[in-house]
Motif scaffolding. Structure first.
Motif, PDB file in Angstrom:
ATOM      1  N   GLN A   7      39.547  41.246  32.129  1.00  0.00           N
ATOM      2  CA  GLN A   7      39.866  41.682  33.477  1.00  0.00           C
ATOM      3  C   GLN A   7      40.032  40.454  34.366  1.00  0.00           C
ATOM      4  O   GLN A   7      39.278  39.482  34.273  1.00  0.00           O
ATOM      5  CB  GLN A   7      38.736  42.564  34.035  1.00  0.00           C
ATOM      6  N   LEU A   8      41.025  40.494  35.222  1.00  0.00           N
ATOM      7  CA  LEU A   8      41.229  39.425  36.186  1.00  0.00           C
ATOM      8  C   LEU A   8      40.020  39.273  37.101  1.00  0.00           C
ATOM      9  O   LEU A   8      39.360  40.267  37.459  1.00  0.00           O
ATOM     10  CB  LEU A   8      42.447  39.725  37.047  1.00  0.00           C
ATOM     11  N   LYS A   9      39.733  38.041  37.482  1.00  0.00           N
ATOM     12  CA  LYS A   9      38.696  37.747  38.465  1.00  0.00           C
ATOM     13  C   LYS A   9      39.368  37.174  39.706  1.00  0.00           C
ATOM     14  O   LYS A   9      40.301  36.380  39.605  1.00  0.00           O
ATOM     15  CB  LYS A   9      37.679  36.740  37.916  1.00  0.00           C
ATOM     16  N   PHE A  10      38.874  37.575  40.875  1.00  0.00           N
ATOM     17  CA  PHE A  10      39.459  37.090  42.118  1.00  0.00           C
ATOM     18  C   PHE A  10      38.389  36.594  43.076  1.00  0.00           C
ATOM     19  O   PHE A  10      37.356  37.229  43.269  1.00  0.00           O
ATOM     20  CB  PHE A  10      40.268  38.190  42.817  1.00  0.00           C
ATOM     21  N   GLY A  11      38.673  35.430  43.659  1.00  0.00           N
ATOM     22  CA  GLY A  11      37.864  34.915  44.745  1.00  0.00           C
ATOM     23  C   GLY A  11      38.711  34.840  46.000  1.00  0.00           C
ATOM     24  O   GLY A  11      39.950  34.772  45.939  1.00  0.00           O
ATOM     25  N   ALA A  12      38.058  34.842  47.151  1.00  0.00           N
ATOM     26  CA  ALA A  12      38.740  34.700  48.440  1.00  0.00           C
ATOM     27  C   ALA A  12      38.242  33.419  49.098  1.00  0.00           C
ATOM     28  O   ALA A  12      37.047  33.277  49.357  1.00  0.00           O
ATOM     29  CB  ALA A  12      38.472  35.902  49.335  1.00  0.00           C
ATOM     30  N   ILE A  13      39.162  32.475  49.332  1.00  0.00           N
ATOM     31  CA  ILE A  13      38.811  31.215  49.979  1.00  0.00           C
ATOM     32  C   ILE A  13      38.924  31.407  51.489  1.00  0.00           C
ATOM     33  O   ILE A  13      40.026  31.618  52.015  1.00  0.00           O
ATOM     34  CB  ILE A  13      39.742  30.074  49.536  1.00  0.00           C
ATOM     35  N   ASP A 373      53.643  40.347  38.835  1.00  0.00           N
ATOM     36  CA  ASP A 373      54.183  39.946  37.533  1.00  0.00           C
ATOM     37  C   ASP A 373      53.768  38.516  37.187  1.00  0.00           C
ATOM     38  O   ASP A 373      53.415  38.213  36.042  1.00  0.00           O
ATOM     39  CB  ASP A 373      55.712  40.043  37.525  1.00  0.00           C
ATOM     40  N   GLU A 374      53.849  37.628  38.179  1.00  0.00           N
ATOM     41  CA  GLU A 374      53.503  36.231  37.928  1.00  0.00           C
ATOM     42  C   GLU A 374      52.008  36.072  37.661  1.00  0.00           C
ATOM     43  O   GLU A 374      51.601  35.312  36.772  1.00  0.00           O
ATOM     44  CB  GLU A 374      53.937  35.363  39.107  1.00  0.00           C
ATOM     45  N   ILE A 375      51.177  36.800  38.393  1.00  0.00           N
ATOM     46  CA  ILE A 375      49.728  36.769  38.142  1.00  0.00           C
ATOM     47  C   ILE A 375      49.440  37.258  36.726  1.00  0.00           C
ATOM     48  O   ILE A 375      48.655  36.652  35.989  1.00  0.00           O
ATOM     49  CB  ILE A 375      48.996  37.634  39.183  1.00  0.00           C
ATOM     50  N   GLU A 376      50.098  38.346  36.330  1.00  0.00           N
ATOM     51  CA  GLU A 376      49.887  38.873  34.983  1.00  0.00           C
ATOM     52  C   GLU A 376      50.325  37.859  33.926  1.00  0.00           C
ATOM     53  O   GLU A 376      49.643  37.659  32.918  1.00  0.00           O
ATOM     54  CB  GLU A 376      50.651  40.180  34.796  1.00  0.00           C
ATOM     55  N   ARG A 377      51.457  37.198  34.144  1.00  0.00           N
ATOM     56  CA  ARG A 377      51.953  36.219  33.165  1.00  0.00           C
ATOM     57  C   ARG A 377      50.949  35.089  32.973  1.00  0.00           C
ATOM     58  O   ARG A 377      50.622  34.730  31.835  1.00  0.00           O
ATOM     59  CB  ARG A 377      53.303  35.651  33.621  1.00  0.00           C
ATOM     60  N   ALA A 383      46.599  30.941  30.859  1.00  0.00           N
ATOM     61  CA  ALA A 383      46.546  29.813  31.792  1.00  0.00           C
ATOM     62  C   ALA A 383      45.388  29.928  32.775  1.00  0.00           C
ATOM     63  O   ALA A 383      44.992  28.933  33.379  1.00  0.00           O
ATOM     64  CB  ALA A 383      47.856  29.701  32.567  1.00  0.00           C
ATOM     65  N   VAL A 384      44.852  31.144  32.952  1.00  0.00           N
ATOM     66  CA  VAL A 384      43.803  31.377  33.945  1.00  0.00           C
ATOM     67  C   VAL A 384      42.931  32.553  33.507  1.00  0.00           C
ATOM     68  O   VAL A 384      43.298  33.339  32.632  1.00  0.00           O
ATOM     69  CB  VAL A 384      44.390  31.714  35.337  1.00  0.00           C
ATOM     70  N   ASP A 385      41.792  32.669  34.176  1.00  0.00           N
ATOM     71  CA  ASP A 385      40.969  33.890  34.080  1.00  0.00           C
ATOM     72  C   ASP A 385      41.087  34.715  35.353  1.00  0.00           C
ATOM     73  O   ASP A 385      40.568  35.826  35.432  1.00  0.00           O
ATOM     74  CB  ASP A 385      39.499  33.523  33.846  1.00  0.00           C
ATOM     75  N   GLY A 386      41.751  34.165  36.337  1.00  0.00           N
ATOM     76  CA  GLY A 386      41.935  34.826  37.621  1.00  0.00           C
ATOM     77  C   GLY A 386      42.358  33.799  38.648  1.00  0.00           C
ATOM     78  O   GLY A 386      42.791  32.694  38.297  1.00  0.00           O
ATOM     79  N   PHE A 387      42.221  34.144  39.920  1.00  0.00           N
ATOM     80  CA  PHE A 387      42.693  33.256  40.979  1.00  0.00           C
ATOM     81  C   PHE A 387      41.761  33.289  42.182  1.00  0.00           C
ATOM     82  O   PHE A 387      41.132  34.304  42.474  1.00  0.00           O
ATOM     83  CB  PHE A 387      44.093  33.665  41.449  1.00  0.00           C
ATOM     84  N   ASN A 388      41.725  32.167  42.891  1.00  0.00           N
ATOM     85  CA  ASN A 388      41.149  32.100  44.225  1.00  0.00           C
ATOM     86  C   ASN A 388      42.282  32.263  45.225  1.00  0.00           C
ATOM     87  O   ASN A 388      43.206  31.441  45.251  1.00  0.00           O
ATOM     88  CB  ASN A 388      40.461  30.754  44.449  1.00  0.00           C
ATOM     89  N   ILE A 389      42.227  33.302  46.034  1.00  0.00           N
ATOM     90  CA  ILE A 389      43.277  33.582  47.005  1.00  0.00           C
ATOM     91  C   ILE A 389      42.902  32.967  48.350  1.00  0.00           C
ATOM     92  O   ILE A 389      41.830  33.257  48.898  1.00  0.00           O
ATOM     93  CB  ILE A 389      43.474  35.108  47.172  1.00  0.00           C
ATOM     94  N   ARG A 390      43.784  32.130  48.870  1.00  0.00           N
ATOM     95  CA  ARG A 390      43.528  31.518  50.179  1.00  0.00           C
ATOM     96  C   ARG A 390      43.778  32.548  51.277  1.00  0.00           C
ATOM     97  O   ARG A 390      44.875  33.085  51.388  1.00  0.00           O
ATOM     98  CB  ARG A 390      44.421  30.296  50.379  1.00  0.00           C
TER      99      ARG A 390
END
Length: 456
Positions: A7-13, A373-377, A383-390
């Protein structure tokens, strides 16, 4: 709908008025957002409503008059997150704190306090401080050498984690009838004597429901990667394209395995600032407009920050990026080397490099579907386990949470509800067993053997 085993992980910066040049001019961002606790609470609640794993607070102990707006006037991270903890109940709370200009006992106590206040949601983003000017704020004539900073960081972490295990989970009896508050056999001194620190212990605070705060790290230099491989449970990677992200991801996972740790217990989250509009063309127009509004002088100052605010205005703007030798090696080394490499490989002039890194190219510009789509790719292709969103303007963040996340949920890539209440639970990390309890458990079978013999 197929459900991904990961499962994707998300942080908020959360950066208040922003670390980019003109972000603070947005009409939705209050001019005092970086010191407005209500602004932070509202953004944290918005991220929690979207089921984000964590919020992340950046920090550094040195500024100049030319520093970005958020850096000039912002709340101290641990104080801030203690206030945010009371306005949230599930989302993780990650604060940045340097090992170069702090003492382990204080750091251990501060993060253990946040961990208890939040019910097990604290995380520590471990940094060594890249800005040489910080030395003058802490009574030093010179900044600590890069290699020494990372040796110090490793020992600092060992001491902090040792202090977090001062009490076993059943140390506090709290039996009012017998008058026994503490089982002293479950309290442990540290008695650490090392190259940089001498710490007796024990720490005067118990463990939280998640055992210990989660350790994050953000280094991309060789020393930073090695520190991450040995200690980090989350990494805020500084990469800006898919190929570099995947190479970094694979490198960190290999180093983690080589260090004897489970690579699945390290979550890698690059920071991104998505630009979302109804169509790809509209989003790209917004991106171009933001690039066109950049002040070149401010871009040169921003370019100089990883090089300890080196003055780039002294060089011709439209000639090749200058040869800088070892400049930046004692600052943000990984970032500085990345700038040199990109400028060299792409043949950039100084002007082009300043604008390129003031507003770097983003893969996450487009319609909600394009961004999803790009996050899923990036996620599916390793390339990642998820993203930190600014997080900038609340309305822009809402487009991500309200229009991109539902698409990822439909694809089985992101949660609809929290299934845990601690940061470790969100990230799929085990609760670390107290080292003294573990040692006791190993000794118990041997110690009990003679008793069974006597009973027989």
């Amino acid at each position: 709908m197929s459900t991904s085993p990961r499962q994707l992980k998300f942080g908020a910066i959360l950066t208040g008025v922003g670390t980019a040049q003109n972000e603070w001019l947005h009409p939705e961002i209050p001019g005092d957002a970086s010191i407005d606790i209500d602004w932070y609470r509202q953004q944290a609640q918005q991220a929690e409503a979207a089921k984000f794993d964590l919020i992340f607070i950046v920090d550094s102990p040195y500024i100049t008059p030319d520093s970005a707006p958020h850096y000039l006037n912002r709340l101290e991270p641990l104080t801030l997150l203690s206030a945010v903890a009371g306005a949230t109940s599930k989302i993780g709370l990650v604060a940045t704190l340097t090992t170069s200009y702090t003492e382990p006992f204080n750091v251990a106590r501060q993060f253990a306090s946040l961990d208890l206040i939040s019910g097990g949601r604290a995380g520590w983003n471990v940094v060594t401080t890249g800005l040489e000017g910080a030395a003058g704020n802490f009574g030093r004539e010179q900044h600590i050498d890069h290699t020494e900073r990372y040796r110090r960081a490793g020992e600092h972490l060992q001491v902090v984690q040792g202090l977090w295990d001062s009490y076993e989970d059943d140390a506090f009896v709290r039996d009012k009838q017998s008058g026994v508050f503490l089982d002293p056999q479950r309290q442990h001194r540290l008695d650490h004597q090392g190259e940089f620190f001498s710490v007796t212990g024990p720490l005067n605070i118990a463990r939280s429901p998640q055992g210990q705060p989660v350790i994050f790290q953000a280094g991309i230099s060789e020393s930073g990667r090695n520190l991450a491989a040995n200690f980090a449970e989350g990494i805020f990677a500084g990469v800006d394209n898919f190929e570099d992200a995947r190479a970094y991801y694979q490198d960190i996972k290999k180093r983690t395995a080589a260090a004897g740790r489970n690579p699945d217990h390290v979550t890698i989250l690059p920071g991104i600032a998505p630009i979302i509009a109804d169509t790809d063309e509209q989003a790209q127009a917004i991106d171009r407009e933001r690039h066109g509004e950049l002040d070149l002088y401010k871009a040169l100052v921003q370019l100089g920050r990883p090089f300890n605010y080196h003055d780039f205005s002294q060089y011709p703007l439209d000639e090749a990026f200058p040869e800088l030798g070892e400049l930046g090696s004692n600052g943000y080394r990984g970032h500085a080397e990345h700038i040199k490499q990109v400028a060299r490989e792409q043949g950039l002039t100084l002007r082009q490099a300043a604008l390129r890194f003031a507003a770097p190219f983003s893969n996450f510009v487009g319609s909600p579907k394009t961004v999803a789509d790009e996050i899923e790719r990036w996620f599916v292709e390793g390339a990642v386990d998820g993203f930190n969103i600014r997080v900038g303007a609340p309305g822009e963040f809402a487009r991500f949470t309200n229009e991109v996340l539902p698409l990822l949920r439909e694809r089985g890539l992101f949660r609809s509800e929290y299934s845990h209440s601690t940061l470790r639970g969100h990230l799929g990390l085990p609760v670390p067993v107290n080292r003294h309890s573990a040692a006791r458990a190993v000794q118990a079978p041997a110690a009990s053997q003679p008793l069974h013999a006597v009973g027989a």
